[in-house]
Design a protein around this motif. Structure first.
Motif, PDB file in Angstrom:
ATOM      1  N   MET A   1       0.851  -1.202   0.000  1.00  0.00           N
ATOM      2  CA  MET A   1       0.000   0.000   0.000  1.00  0.00           C
ATOM      3  C   MET A   1       0.891   1.259   0.000  1.00  0.00           C
ATOM      4  N   PRO A   2       0.605   2.269  -0.864  1.00  0.00           N
ATOM      5  CA  PRO A   2       1.473   3.460  -0.872  1.00  0.00           C
ATOM      6  C   PRO A   2       1.361   4.220   0.440  1.00  0.00           C
ATOM      7  N   GLU A   3       2.425   4.886   0.797  1.00  0.00           N
ATOM      8  CA  GLU A   3       2.423   5.709   2.015  1.00  0.00           C
ATOM      9  C   GLU A   3       1.372   6.798   1.900  1.00  0.00           C
ATOM     10  N   PRO A   4       0.532   7.016   2.937  1.00  0.00           N
ATOM     11  CA  PRO A   4      -0.402   8.132   2.848  1.00  0.00           C
ATOM     12  C   PRO A   4       0.365   9.447   2.919  1.00  0.00           C
ATOM     13  N   GLY A   5      -0.137  10.470   2.219  1.00  0.00           N
ATOM     14  CA  GLY A   5       0.596  11.724   2.183  1.00  0.00           C
ATOM     15  C   GLY A   5      -0.018  12.828   3.002  1.00  0.00           C
ATOM     16  N   HIS A   6      -1.341  12.777   3.241  1.00  0.00           N
ATOM     17  CA  HIS A   6      -1.995  13.947   3.822  1.00  0.00           C
ATOM     18  C   HIS A   6      -3.242  13.542   4.617  1.00  0.00           C
ATOM     19  N   PHE A   7      -3.270  13.924   5.862  1.00  0.00           N
ATOM     20  CA  PHE A   7      -4.458  13.706   6.695  1.00  0.00           C
ATOM     21  C   PHE A   7      -5.046  15.067   7.074  1.00  0.00           C
ATOM     22  N   VAL A   8      -6.356  15.107   7.236  1.00  0.00           N
ATOM     23  CA  VAL A   8      -7.025  16.357   7.613  1.00  0.00           C
ATOM     24  C   VAL A   8      -7.771  16.148   8.930  1.00  0.00           C
ATOM     25  N   VAL A   9      -7.569  17.047   9.848  1.00  0.00           N
ATOM     26  CA  VAL A   9      -8.285  17.014  11.127  1.00  0.00           C
ATOM     27  C   VAL A   9      -9.140  18.274  11.187  1.00  0.00           C
ATOM     28  N   VAL A  10     -10.431  18.128  11.417  1.00  0.00           N
ATOM     29  CA  VAL A  10     -11.327  19.290  11.431  1.00  0.00           C
ATOM     30  C   VAL A  10     -11.804  19.532  12.860  1.00  0.00           C
ATOM     31  N   GLY A  11     -11.468  20.700  13.394  1.00  0.00           N
ATOM     32  CA  GLY A  11     -11.782  21.029  14.787  1.00  0.00           C
ATOM     33  C   GLY A  11     -10.490  21.149  15.558  1.00  0.00           C
ATOM     34  N   ALA A  12     -10.090  22.389  15.891  1.00  0.00           N
ATOM     35  CA  ALA A  12      -8.773  22.614  16.501  1.00  0.00           C
ATOM     36  C   ALA A  12      -8.904  22.850  17.997  1.00  0.00           C
ATOM     37  N   SER A  13      -9.430  21.845  18.667  1.00  0.00           N
ATOM     38  CA  SER A  13      -9.522  21.938  20.120  1.00  0.00           C
ATOM     39  C   SER A  13      -8.914  20.659  20.699  1.00  0.00           C
ATOM     40  N   LEU A  14      -9.437  20.184  21.810  1.00  0.00           N
ATOM     41  CA  LEU A  14      -8.786  19.078  22.517  1.00  0.00           C
ATOM     42  C   LEU A  14      -8.719  17.792  21.675  1.00  0.00           C
ATOM     43  N   ALA A  15      -9.858  17.342  21.157  1.00  0.00           N
ATOM     44  CA  ALA A  15      -9.864  16.072  20.416  1.00  0.00           C
ATOM     45  C   ALA A  15      -9.023  16.202  19.145  1.00  0.00           C
ATOM     46  N   GLY A  16      -9.137  17.344  18.466  1.00  0.00           N
ATOM     47  CA  GLY A  16      -8.383  17.539  17.231  1.00  0.00           C
ATOM     48  C   GLY A  16      -6.888  17.569  17.494  1.00  0.00           C
ATOM     49  N   LEU A  17      -6.486  18.268  18.549  1.00  0.00           N
ATOM     50  CA  LEU A  17      -5.063  18.331  18.892  1.00  0.00           C
ATOM     51  C   LEU A  17      -4.527  16.943  19.238  1.00  0.00           C
ATOM     52  N   ARG A  18      -5.277  16.229  20.079  1.00  0.00           N
ATOM     53  CA  ARG A  18      -4.813  14.879  20.455  1.00  0.00           C
ATOM     54  C   ARG A  18      -4.746  13.954  19.244  1.00  0.00           C
ATOM     55  N   ARG A  24       1.325  11.820  14.873  1.00  0.00           N
ATOM     56  CA  ARG A  24       2.793  11.975  14.906  1.00  0.00           C
ATOM     57  C   ARG A  24       3.444  10.912  15.786  1.00  0.00           C
ATOM     58  N   THR A  25       2.916  10.686  16.970  1.00  0.00           N
ATOM     59  CA  THR A  25       3.573   9.691  17.839  1.00  0.00           C
ATOM     60  C   THR A  25       3.429   8.290  17.245  1.00  0.00           C
ATOM     61  N   GLY A  26       2.404   8.101  16.417  1.00  0.00           N
ATOM     62  CA  GLY A  26       2.243   6.808  15.738  1.00  0.00           C
ATOM     63  C   GLY A  26       3.171   6.661  14.537  1.00  0.00           C
ATOM     64  N   GLY A  27       3.964   7.685  14.251  1.00  0.00           N
ATOM     65  CA  GLY A  27       4.993   7.549  13.217  1.00  0.00           C
ATOM     66  C   GLY A  27       4.653   8.180  11.888  1.00  0.00           C
ATOM     67  N   PHE A  28       3.564   8.936  11.798  1.00  0.00           N
ATOM     68  CA  PHE A  28       3.198   9.546  10.512  1.00  0.00           C
ATOM     69  C   PHE A  28       4.014  10.823  10.290  1.00  0.00           C
ATOM     70  N   ASN A  29       4.742  10.862   9.194  1.00  0.00           N
ATOM     71  CA  ASN A  29       5.606  12.022   8.913  1.00  0.00           C
ATOM     72  C   ASN A  29       5.072  12.904   7.791  1.00  0.00           C
TER      73      ASN A  29
END
Ligand SMILES: Cc1cc2nc3c(=O)[nH]c(=O)nc-3n(C[C@H](O)[C@H](O)[C@H](O)COP(=O)(O)OP(=O)(O)OC[C@H]3O[C@@H](n4cnc5c(N)ncnc54)[C@H](O)[C@@H]3O)c2cc1C
Length: 410
Positions: A1-18, A24-29
């Motif tokens: 499977m190709p490496e994913p390039g872009h994820f989107v998180v909608v909502g910049a508060s607690l759940a979105g930040l976490r 990132r801590t799971g290794g996504f660069n």
């Protein structure tokens, strides 16, 4: 499977930040875009009805992360512009988020964390306050600081009661109006609800239960019996509703929240977390829940991120199961609640007494411990989170609580 390039998180508060941190801590660069309707970088809401509202903390205390920590996450921040639509990917992975300014962002996975917003009353005047954001809290704080206002709080839930405490501590005259027979009746039941009312009566708050608001006038709030509660400041704190309107037409199942499965997945590559997510909680036999608590938002944000990565790494996704937990600070009292009960569950004051303003109440259904609520006994309450997770029999929980009560005696 190709490496994913872009994820989107909608909502910049607690759940979105976490969620971003979890990716990132799971290794996504790769690229992560974090979209937020508010201008602010992610901040903490609990102090908005406590230390900030009381004037004890300034806003520099409530950032969820320092500028350096945010920078290290290497996020593409799109703040101050809400997402207006989501179109699911026909390829069955993620989708396209369109912002209100017309920009489109394609994410191989999308995490929805748009939280909740205050419910309002019909005919609520524009001058009546709500309490959700920094701006709301600062506006109310300005009013309370005068110390000589007649403050009317509509709704005796956590927000209304915490605001009542802040208003009273500043010296204002405070009335709380509640439609049900006791504060927080649905979650706490009548005995604990009455104890919460007593905490406020001790401080000189007028708590009026079983009343409904008929109308707002220039001089205050008109009750259904015709009585006028004179007020200079009005706060409506009657609960919150999930922010899902931007998802209409997306094809996702909406119904008091974004309906997700046990994995927090709404569609392939689309997840939801925090106040906005409604999921079947396997910890409670798959009961559908939408939880508006800090811990839930933090845990679900991280969990959704873990499942996004699991999907791309071809490993099984894991269900999110939890025993909900919430706390509240009012005056010098700490209130805590773990578990999930309803007003129909049996409740026993197992340790201490409401009169002593120190107790733990246990809730049961079908012989099992469902929840524990406590006033000023923080460690005892928290012990019940594990018991509930283990599916403890109510009888065993009562015996344990009895032993704890013994250890409390001088
Ligand atoms: C005053 C107050 C006090 C609280 N006190 C406690 C407490 O003592 N203990 C406790 O356990 N919990 C408490 N809570 C609840 C806790 O803060 C919430 O459960 C938590 O903030 C939920 O986090 P979230 O990220 O899911 O949603 P939210 O914090 O609601 O954040 C959602 C974000 O998404 C943004 N957004 C909405 N729509 C869009 C869109 N279309 N596009 C982009 N962005 C969008 C919103 O502007 C917001 O910034 C309190 C809440 C409030 C308001």
């Amino acid at each position: 499977m190709p490496e994913p390039g872009h994820f989107v998180v909608v909502g910049a508060s607690l759940a979105g930040l976490r969620a971003c941190e979890g990716l990132r801590t799971g290794g996504f660069n790769g690229r992560i875009t974090l979209v937020g309707a508010e201008q602010h970088v992610p901040y903490d809401r609990p102090p908005l009805s406590k230390k900030v509202l009381q004037g004890e903390w300034e806003l520099d205390r409530i950032a969820l992360r320092s500028a350096e920590a945010l920078k290290e996450l290497e996020l593409e921040l799109r703040l101050g512009v809400p997402a207006a639509a989501l179109e699911l990917s026909p390829a069955g992975r993620g989708g396209t988020v369109t912002l209100a300014d017309g920009m489109s962002i394609v994410g191989e996975a999308v995490i929805i964390a748009t939280g909740s917003r205050p419910r309002t009353l019909r005919h609520q005047p524009s001058g009546a306050h709500v309490l959700r954001t920094i701006e709301d809290s600062m506006a109310l704080r300005g009013e309370f600081a005068a110390g000589d206002r007649r403050v009317c709080l509509i709704g005796a839930g956590f927000i209304g009661l915490e605001a009542a405490a802040a208003a009273r501590m500043a010296g204002n005259e405070v009335t709380v109006l509640e439609a049900l027979p006791a504060p927080m009746l649905r979650a706490f039941g009548p005995a604990v609800g009455a104890a919460m009312a007593a905490v406020h009566e001790d401080e000189g708050v007028d708590i009026r239960c079983g009343v409904t608001v008929e109308a707002f006038t220039d001089s205050g709030v008109l009750l259904n019996g015709g009585e006028l509660v004179a007020a200079d400041v009005i706060l409506v704190g009657i609960g919150a509703e999930p922010v899902v309107d931007w998802l209409a037409g997306s094809g996702l199942t909406l119904g008091d929240g974004v309906v997700v499965d046990e994995m927090l997945r709404a569609a392939p590559g689309v997840f939801a977390a925090g106040d906005v997510a409604r999921w079947p909680n396997g910890q409670f036999g798959g009961e559908q829940m939408r939880i508006e608590h800090w811990t839930n938002a933090a845990e679900q944000g991280a969990h959704a991120a873990g499942n996004v990565l699991a999907g791309f790494n071809g490993v099984p996704l894991t269900p999110y199961r939890s025993v909900p937990f919430v706390w509240s600070d009012q005056y010098r009292h700490r209130i805590q609640y773990v578990g999930h009960s309803s007003a129909h569950d049996d409740v026993v004051i197992a340790v201490g007494t409401p009169q002593a303003r120190k107790f733990v109440a246990l809730y049961q259904r079908d012989g099992r411990l469902r929840a524990a609520a406590g006033l000023n006994l923080p460690r005892l309450v928290m012990r019940h989170r594990k018991l509930i997770a283990e599916g403890a029999a109510f009888a065993d929980a009562l015996v344990l609580a009895g032993e704890q009560a013994d250890s409390l005696r001088p």
